[in-house]
Design an enzyme around this catalytic site. Structure first.
Site, PDB file in Angstrom:
ATOM      1  N   MET A  27       0.843  -1.199   0.000  1.00 30.53           N
ATOM      2  CA  MET A  27       0.000   0.000   0.000  1.00 30.53           C
ATOM      3  C   MET A  27       0.877   1.248   0.000  1.00 30.53           C
ATOM      4  O   MET A  27       0.410   2.347   0.325  1.00 30.53           O
ATOM      5  CB  MET A  27      -0.944  -0.011   1.207  1.00 30.53           C
ATOM      6  N   GLY A  28       2.156   1.097  -0.341  1.00 30.87           N
ATOM      7  CA  GLY A  28       3.056   2.247  -0.373  1.00 30.87           C
ATOM      8  C   GLY A  28       3.498   2.650   1.025  1.00 30.87           C
ATOM      9  O   GLY A  28       3.412   1.852   1.960  1.00 30.87           O
ATOM     10  N   HIS A  34       8.898  -3.651   3.625  1.00 27.88           N
ATOM     11  CA  HIS A  34       8.593  -3.795   2.194  1.00 27.88           C
ATOM     12  C   HIS A  34       9.870  -4.085   1.397  1.00 27.88           C
ATOM     13  O   HIS A  34       9.871  -4.921   0.484  1.00 27.88           O
ATOM     14  CB  HIS A  34       7.987  -2.499   1.641  1.00 27.88           C
ATOM     15  N   GLY A 144       4.665 -10.372   4.137  1.00 26.16           N
ATOM     16  CA  GLY A 144       5.411 -10.372   5.390  1.00 26.16           C
ATOM     17  C   GLY A 144       4.695 -11.135   6.490  1.00 26.16           C
ATOM     18  O   GLY A 144       3.465 -11.119   6.563  1.00 26.16           O
ATOM     19  N   GLN A 150      -3.145 -12.496   7.773  1.00 22.24           N
ATOM     20  CA  GLN A 150      -3.289 -12.179   6.340  1.00 22.24           C
ATOM     21  C   GLN A 150      -2.508 -13.182   5.491  1.00 22.24           C
ATOM     22  O   GLN A 150      -3.000 -13.655   4.450  1.00 22.24           O
ATOM     23  CB  GLN A 150      -2.770 -10.754   6.089  1.00 22.24           C
TER      24      GLN A 150
HETATM   25  P1  AMP Z   1       1.259  -2.998   3.485  1.00 20.88           P
HETATM   26  O1  AMP Z   1       1.864  -1.955   2.594  1.00 20.88           O
HETATM   27  O2  AMP Z   1       1.153  -2.580   4.917  1.00 20.88           O
HETATM   28  O3  AMP Z   1      -0.003  -3.605   2.935  1.00 20.88           O
HETATM   29  O4  AMP Z   1       2.304  -4.201   3.514  1.00 20.88           O
HETATM   30  C1  AMP Z   1       2.735  -4.787   2.328  1.00 20.88           C
HETATM   31  C2  AMP Z   1       3.486  -6.045   2.654  1.00 20.88           C
HETATM   32  O5  AMP Z   1       4.600  -5.743   3.497  1.00 20.88           O
HETATM   33  C3  AMP Z   1       2.628  -7.071   3.405  1.00 20.88           C
HETATM   34  O6  AMP Z   1       2.916  -8.357   2.887  1.00 20.88           O
HETATM   35  C4  AMP Z   1       3.109  -6.921   4.812  1.00 20.88           C
HETATM   36  O7  AMP Z   1       2.957  -8.110   5.572  1.00 20.88           O
HETATM   37  C5  AMP Z   1       4.581  -6.623   4.595  1.00 20.88           C
HETATM   38  N1  AMP Z   1       5.155  -5.983   5.766  1.00 20.88           N
HETATM   39  C6  AMP Z   1       4.670  -4.912   6.449  1.00 20.88           C
HETATM   40  N2  AMP Z   1       5.447  -4.640   7.516  1.00 20.88           N
HETATM   41  C7  AMP Z   1       6.442  -5.577   7.508  1.00 20.88           C
HETATM   42  C8  AMP Z   1       7.552  -5.838   8.354  1.00 20.88           C
HETATM   43  N3  AMP Z   1       7.821  -5.081   9.423  1.00 20.88           N
HETATM   44  N4  AMP Z   1       8.351  -6.880   8.039  1.00 20.88           N
HETATM   45  C9  AMP Z   1       8.101  -7.656   6.968  1.00 20.88           C
HETATM   46  N5  AMP Z   1       7.071  -7.458   6.125  1.00 20.88           N
HETATM   47  C10 AMP Z   1       6.248  -6.429   6.387  1.00 20.88           C
END
Ligand code: AMP
Length: 277
Positions: A27-28, A34, A144, A150
């Site tokens: 989601m940026g 990320h 992640g 999720q």
């Molecule tokens: P989001 O932009 O929040 O939707 O996250 C995008 C991806 O990044 C998802 O697969 C999350 O699980 C992963 N993610 C977010 N925070 C972390 C983190 N601290 N460590 C590893 N992966 C992450």
């Protein structure tokens, strides 16, 4: 790096990429979490597609959709620096036409925890991830473990719908003090930020107890609650549980398990988990 914003452009761009293609949906508001996914995708695949889409259907009306950070220029530079081949930045109209009528609803691992606290959230996630996988036709998709429920939901829908992609779940990236990196951490006031690592520290302490032989869910979850209660800036505890990593049902004593928790610190919801096996 090519930036595209329609599904037709994405399909055309992917058709010209060498296989395998790795997909990193985001989601940026990119951060180290990320970037770890992008680096792994780059290492494993001939080509990398990343997406930036703040998906409105996974936010509840009371959620933080309007204030979700959208630093697009910086995000594009970060992806470019990691040699992402194609970045897909659709707008809401491209993803959901006016007559959009389909929802992917996963049962099983959506029950409880985030599924209870955030009604409709996993419908939004499952629908958008299904669309992104079909739109990109990626061979491997990276997520992640920070969002462990999720991850279980996505693994299940890919399996149930026979989507021809492999799902890779990568470890949580943390700040120096253990706090899981998150786009929402910027909303913590300085004293809340100082208190926030209590969540990971409590989970880690009970992981150590588990490894020393205490494998009773009640004892471990109570231990997390006691440790969190010592930190006055940690507010409501939404849940603490010991669950099966695949089904998110209560851990039966066999197979991979996770100790998961969600708490409020100030106005921010923090979720985290540790792997216990
Ligand atoms: P989001 O932009 O929040 O939707 O996250 C995008 C991806 O990044 C998802 O697969 C999350 O699980 C992963 N993610 C977010 N925070 C972390 C983190 N601290 N460590 C590893 N992966 C992450």
């Amino acid at each position: 790096m090519l930036q595209v914003s329609t599904v037709a452009e994405l399909r055309a761009a992917v058709a010209g990429l060498a296989r395998p293609v790795g997909l990193v949906p985001t989601m940026g508001a990119l951060h180290a979490g990320h970037m770890s996914l992008v680096r792994q995708a780059r290492e494993d695949n001939a080509s990398v597609v990343a997406t930036i889409f703040v998906n409105p259907t996974q936010f509840a009306p009371t959620d933080d959709l309007a204030r979700y950070p959208r630093p697009l220029v910086e995000d594009l530079a970060l992806f470019a620096a990691e040699q992402v081949d194609v970045v897909f930045t659709p707008d809401v109209g491209e993803m959901y036409g006016a007559d959009f009528a389909t929802t992917v609803r996963v049962d099983g691992p959506t029950r409880g925890f985030e599924g209870d606290e955030r009604p409709g959230h996993f419908d939004g996630v499952a629908t958008v991830v299904t669309k992104l996988l079909l739109q990109s036709q990626a061979d491997v998709a990276y997520f992640g473990r920070k969002d462990a429920q999720q991850a279980a939901v996505i693994r299940r829908l890919v399996r149930d719908l026979d989507i021809p992609a492999r799902v890779e779940i990568l470890p949580t990236i943390r700040e120096y003090d253990g706090l899981a990196v998150s786009s929402r951490n910027v909303y913590l006031a300085p004293e809340e930020r100082a208190a926030a690592p209590a969540l990971f520290l409590a989970l880690s302490a009970m992981r150590d107890r588990f490894h020393s032989g205490v494998q009773d869910a009640t004892e471990l979850t109570a231990g997390v609650r006691v440790l969190l209660a010592r930190q006055p800036l940690v507010g409501a505890i939404e849940y603490v549980a010991l669950v099966d990593a695949d089904t998110f049902a209560a851990w039966s004593g066999r197979g991979a398990c996770l100790l998961i928790a969600a708490v409020r610190v100030g106005s921010v919801r923090l979720i985290d988990n540790v792997v216990l096996d």
